[in-house]
Scaffold this active site. Sequence first.
Site, PDB file in Angstrom:
ATOM      1  N   LYS A  64       0.941  -1.290   0.078  1.00 57.32           N
ATOM      2  CA  LYS A  64      -0.205  -0.029   0.155  1.00 57.32           C
ATOM      3  C   LYS A  64       1.032   1.331   0.087  1.00 57.32           C
ATOM      4  CE  LYS A  64      -3.924  -2.247   0.671  1.00 57.32           C
ATOM      5  NZ  LYS A  64      -3.557  -3.685   0.699  1.00 57.32           N
TER       6      LYS A  64
HETATM    7  C1  LIG Z   1      -4.184  -4.837   0.248  1.00 62.27           C
HETATM    8  C2  LIG Z   1      -3.632  -6.182   0.217  1.00 62.27           C
HETATM    9  C3  LIG Z   1      -3.563  -7.053  -0.774  1.00 62.27           C
HETATM   10  C4  LIG Z   1      -4.757  -7.031  -1.633  1.00 62.27           C
HETATM   11  O1  LIG Z   1      -4.824  -6.018  -2.612  1.00 62.27           O
HETATM   12  P1  LIG Z   1      -6.090  -5.420  -3.322  1.00 62.27           P
HETATM   13  O2  LIG Z   1      -5.452  -4.154  -4.263  1.00 62.27           O
HETATM   14  O3  LIG Z   1      -7.123  -5.187  -2.273  1.00 62.27           O
HETATM   15  O4  LIG Z   1      -6.406  -6.490  -4.260  1.00 62.27           O
HETATM   16  C5  LIG Z   1      -2.886  -8.250  -0.816  1.00 62.27           C
HETATM   17  N1  LIG Z   1      -1.749  -8.365   0.132  1.00 62.27           N
HETATM   18  C6  LIG Z   1      -1.325  -7.308   0.931  1.00 62.27           C
HETATM   19  C7  LIG Z   1      -0.487  -7.718   1.885  1.00 62.27           C
HETATM   20  C8  LIG Z   1      -2.227  -6.132   1.132  1.00 62.27           C
HETATM   21  O5  LIG Z   1      -1.938  -5.203   2.012  1.00 62.27           O
END
Ligand SMILES: *Cc1c(COP(=O)(O)O)cnc(C)c1O
Length: 496
Positions: free
Chosen positions: A115
């Site tokens: 993120k």
């Molecule tokens: C948010 C997240 C995901 C999923 O990503 P999306 O964009 O919601 O599909 C997968 N792995 C981790 C570690 C995340 O923080």
Amino acid sequence: MLYISTRDTSERKEKVTSEVAVCRGIAPDSGLYVPEYIPTLSADTLRSFINMDYPSRAAYILSLFFDGMAYEELLSMCRTAYSDDRFPGGAAPLVHISGPMCSLELWHGPTCAFKDMALQIMPHLFTASLRATGEKRTAYILVATSGDTGKAALEGYRDVPGVRIKVFYPTNGVSRVQKLQMMTQEGDNVSVCAIEGNFDDAQSGVKRIFADAGINRRLDDKGYFLSSANSINWGRLAPQIAYYVSAYCDLVSAGVISMGDVADICVPTGNFGNILAAYIAKRMGVPIRRLVCASNANNVLTDFIATGTYDRNRTFYTTMSPSMDILISSNLERLLYFVAGPAETSAYMKSLAETGRYTVAPETLAKIKGDFAGYYVDEPGTAATIKRVYETSGYLADPHTAVGIGGADEYLRCQKDGCSAPIIVCSTASPFKFAADVYRSLTGRDPSDEVSALGELSELTGKEIPQPLSRTLKLPLRHTRVIPTKDMPDEIFVGL
Ligand SMILES: *Cc1c(COP(=O)(O)O)cnc(C)c1O
């Protein structure tokens, strides 16, 4: 470049600038903003990226979607956001695992999850957008998080002028380390609150607040307006496109493929944001063959890709990959829009809201199957993948990444044509962020506790604990409130 809502079926659509799309987060009709058209990257442009660093590549991609901002301005934002200080291990390095598989490591930022790739740059895009739109009120950013978004948004927006941020997380739906990361958050404009419910409850609660005219009026009276940092905000999604383009160029510059050759991409998926960014990169002209959507036991997307029916009426599982414990993948709405247009999309979303399910038209499913494959990995499979990959290649994967690797394995096994291409697996979190489960998967034993697990995993593998995580363990707790889901609307007025 103008933006329209995924649900706008009118003949004369409301079109807004990227700045307005980013400030609003969600369209007034509750649809998601999408660019009016998808820009293309020529082979020459891709070739010119080969010798560029990550911030230059990212700034170029962003300039296509934020054409109201100058390239130089975007470049300076990217240089700050993706600096060696913030991403000491590199912004998006590609690491070979074994055979055709490599890992695109997106977790070298301040919160150790992918993120950060969006949320370190998004506050820059957001404040520039506030300036451009002449907004005088304070932006009130509301975030529902399954763990990683919340912390990354808090880090990105802490002490940003003109912004206040509140994060809701499911009190039993995040790991101990994720919880500590949020409870210890620093900054004067931040607040964090746990809810007695799961992630979907938190997300639905936030969506209801956004749609509530009364709440919006009360906030306006106080000089605030609501905005989002979830991946429903275009400002979150656009920066994610860049690392797929970048990863492809890195495969070329490493000599793994030649420019124009195809590669597959596998993304461990929850809200469908990350994989949607990969889809857009493909549509822009990056030679990506297949997008492999990997899910955990909450395999609503696997079933959707297989059958065309999206059905959230099913058991919700709490897994060791909590950021993917999601039954309503919001960004799928954008894919439906790109594939089937606004009329079908609105109808599906209406059905989803009313019945919790919808079935797409056969042509729509056929198009989706042309680009996507879906696999899921259950809990024992995730643990076994962590262990096997570590033992056979020395690669230490967190549970989310392991779902990606397991999904990619399954995809490779099912490939009938035997035409081999490299496959890039998105590695979305540091293994130390989920140290207890990784330790358990490797050894079959419990660590002493969730926090000591970091040290124990480090000792076991000889790998270092990322500095932001070791620091979190020493900070005082600042945010400890837990509330029932129904109190979320009141909670946003606390302290105003
Ligand atoms: C948010 C997240 C995901 C999923 O990503 P999306 O964009 O919601 O599909 C997968 N792995 C981790 C570690 C995340 O923080």
